[in-house]
Design a protein around this motif. Sequence first.
Motif, PDB file in Angstrom:
ATOM      1  N   SER A  25       0.290  -1.574  -0.690  1.00 28.43           N
ATOM      2  CA  SER A  25      -0.261   0.062  -0.004  1.00 28.43           C
ATOM      3  C   SER A  25       0.703   0.840  -0.452  1.00 28.43           C
ATOM      4  O   SER A  25       0.408   2.182  -0.189  1.00 28.43           O
ATOM      5  N   MET A  26       1.873   1.506   0.795  1.00 30.79           N
ATOM      6  CA  MET A  26       3.187   2.562   0.785  1.00 30.79           C
ATOM      7  C   MET A  26       3.885   3.008  -0.476  1.00 30.79           C
ATOM      8  O   MET A  26       3.718   3.526  -0.900  1.00 30.79           O
ATOM      9  N   VAL A  27       4.246   1.328  -0.826  1.00 29.43           N
ATOM     10  CA  VAL A  27       4.432   1.436  -2.193  1.00 29.43           C
ATOM     11  C   VAL A  27       3.626   1.680  -3.712  1.00 29.43           C
ATOM     12  O   VAL A  27       4.426   2.550  -4.372  1.00 29.43           O
ATOM     13  N   GLU A  28       3.010   1.710  -3.196  1.00 28.91           N
ATOM     14  CA  GLU A  28       1.533   2.119  -4.603  1.00 28.91           C
ATOM     15  C   GLU A  28       1.266   3.132  -4.102  1.00 28.91           C
ATOM     16  O   GLU A  28       0.832   4.186  -5.458  1.00 28.91           O
ATOM     17  N   GLN A  29       0.661   3.826  -3.814  1.00 24.26           N
ATOM     18  CA  GLN A  29       1.254   5.263  -2.913  1.00 24.26           C
ATOM     19  C   GLN A  29       1.695   6.135  -3.052  1.00 24.26           C
ATOM     20  O   GLN A  29       2.015   6.992  -4.394  1.00 24.26           O
ATOM     21  N   VAL A  30       2.868   5.727  -2.815  1.00 25.18           N
ATOM     22  CA  VAL A  30       4.744   6.996  -3.907  1.00 25.18           C
ATOM     23  C   VAL A  30       4.612   6.251  -4.303  1.00 25.18           C
ATOM     24  O   VAL A  30       4.927   7.555  -5.511  1.00 25.18           O
ATOM     25  N   LEU A  31       4.378   5.337  -5.410  1.00 20.93           N
ATOM     26  CA  LEU A  31       4.230   5.457  -7.393  1.00 20.93           C
ATOM     27  C   LEU A  31       3.385   6.740  -7.812  1.00 20.93           C
ATOM     28  O   LEU A  31       3.552   7.199  -8.633  1.00 20.93           O
ATOM     29  N   GLN A  32       1.815   6.365  -6.965  1.00 15.02           N
ATOM     30  CA  GLN A  32       1.344   7.334  -7.468  1.00 15.02           C
ATOM     31  C   GLN A  32       1.542   8.721  -8.166  1.00 15.02           C
ATOM     32  O   GLN A  32       1.504   9.702  -8.637  1.00 15.02           O
ATOM     33  N   LYS A  33       2.092   9.159  -6.641  1.00 10.54           N
ATOM     34  CA  LYS A  33       2.443  10.925  -6.492  1.00 10.54           C
ATOM     35  C   LYS A  33       3.664  10.686  -6.928  1.00 10.54           C
ATOM     36  O   LYS A  33       3.790  11.538  -7.616  1.00 10.54           O
ATOM     37  N   ILE A  34       4.512   9.838  -7.500  1.00 13.19           N
ATOM     38  CA  ILE A  34       5.777   9.970  -8.894  1.00 13.19           C
ATOM     39  C   ILE A  34       5.250   9.572  -9.984  1.00 13.19           C
ATOM     40  O   ILE A  34       5.939  10.745 -10.805  1.00 13.19           O
ATOM     41  N   LYS A  37       3.528  13.559 -10.051  1.00 10.80           N
ATOM     42  CA  LYS A  37       4.616  14.897 -10.194  1.00 10.80           C
ATOM     43  C   LYS A  37       5.528  14.680 -11.713  1.00 10.80           C
ATOM     44  O   LYS A  37       6.673  14.895 -11.454  1.00 10.80           O
ATOM     45  N   ASP A  38       4.845  13.885 -12.421  1.00 14.93           N
ATOM     46  CA  ASP A  38       6.109  13.560 -13.362  1.00 14.93           C
ATOM     47  C   ASP A  38       7.948  13.354 -13.099  1.00 14.93           C
ATOM     48  O   ASP A  38       8.378  14.387 -14.188  1.00 14.93           O
ATOM     49  N   LEU A  39       8.317  12.228 -12.249  1.00 14.58           N
ATOM     50  CA  LEU A  39       9.201  12.046 -11.718  1.00 14.58           C
ATOM     51  C   LEU A  39       9.630  11.034 -12.253  1.00 14.58           C
ATOM     52  O   LEU A  39       8.642   9.953 -12.582  1.00 14.58           O
ATOM     53  N   LYS A  40      10.725  10.427 -12.532  1.00 10.34           N
ATOM     54  CA  LYS A  40      11.771   9.526 -12.773  1.00 10.34           C
ATOM     55  C   LYS A  40      12.035   8.392 -11.667  1.00 10.34           C
ATOM     56  O   LYS A  40      12.175   9.030 -10.538  1.00 10.34           O
ATOM     57  N   LEU A  41      12.507   7.097 -12.054  1.00 10.86           N
ATOM     58  CA  LEU A  41      12.069   6.756 -10.193  1.00 10.86           C
ATOM     59  C   LEU A  41      13.260   5.521 -11.078  1.00 10.86           C
ATOM     60  O   LEU A  41      13.652   5.097 -11.751  1.00 10.86           O
ATOM     61  N   VAL A  42      14.125   5.169  -9.220  1.00 10.90           N
ATOM     62  CA  VAL A  42      15.823   4.374  -9.696  1.00 10.90           C
ATOM     63  C   VAL A  42      14.796   3.641  -8.230  1.00 10.90           C
ATOM     64  O   VAL A  42      15.315   4.522  -6.888  1.00 10.90           O
ATOM     65  N   PRO A  43      14.434   2.052  -8.186  1.00  8.35           N
ATOM     66  CA  PRO A  43      13.914   1.501  -7.298  1.00  8.35           C
ATOM     67  C   PRO A  43      14.868   0.738  -6.831  1.00  8.35           C
ATOM     68  O   PRO A  43      16.349  -0.441  -6.845  1.00  8.35           O
TER      69      PRO A  43
END
Length: 63
Positions: A25-34, A37-43
Amino acid sequence: MEGNTIYLTRVKVPTELEGQGIGSSMVEQVLQKIEAKDLKLVPVCPFVKYYIDKKPKWNKLLG
């Protein structure tokens, strides 16, 4: 963060709460915010990598 790239280094849930979907749930919410905000992710976090492998719709965020 570095520029428009965010590095997710760790997701931690207390041991007694593991297996209840809280980390997902935490990861899903963070991914939605990313995404919003049109950001890129490095997991960097293994759990975030695992989550994205299970939900390939989030591959679009990888940078």
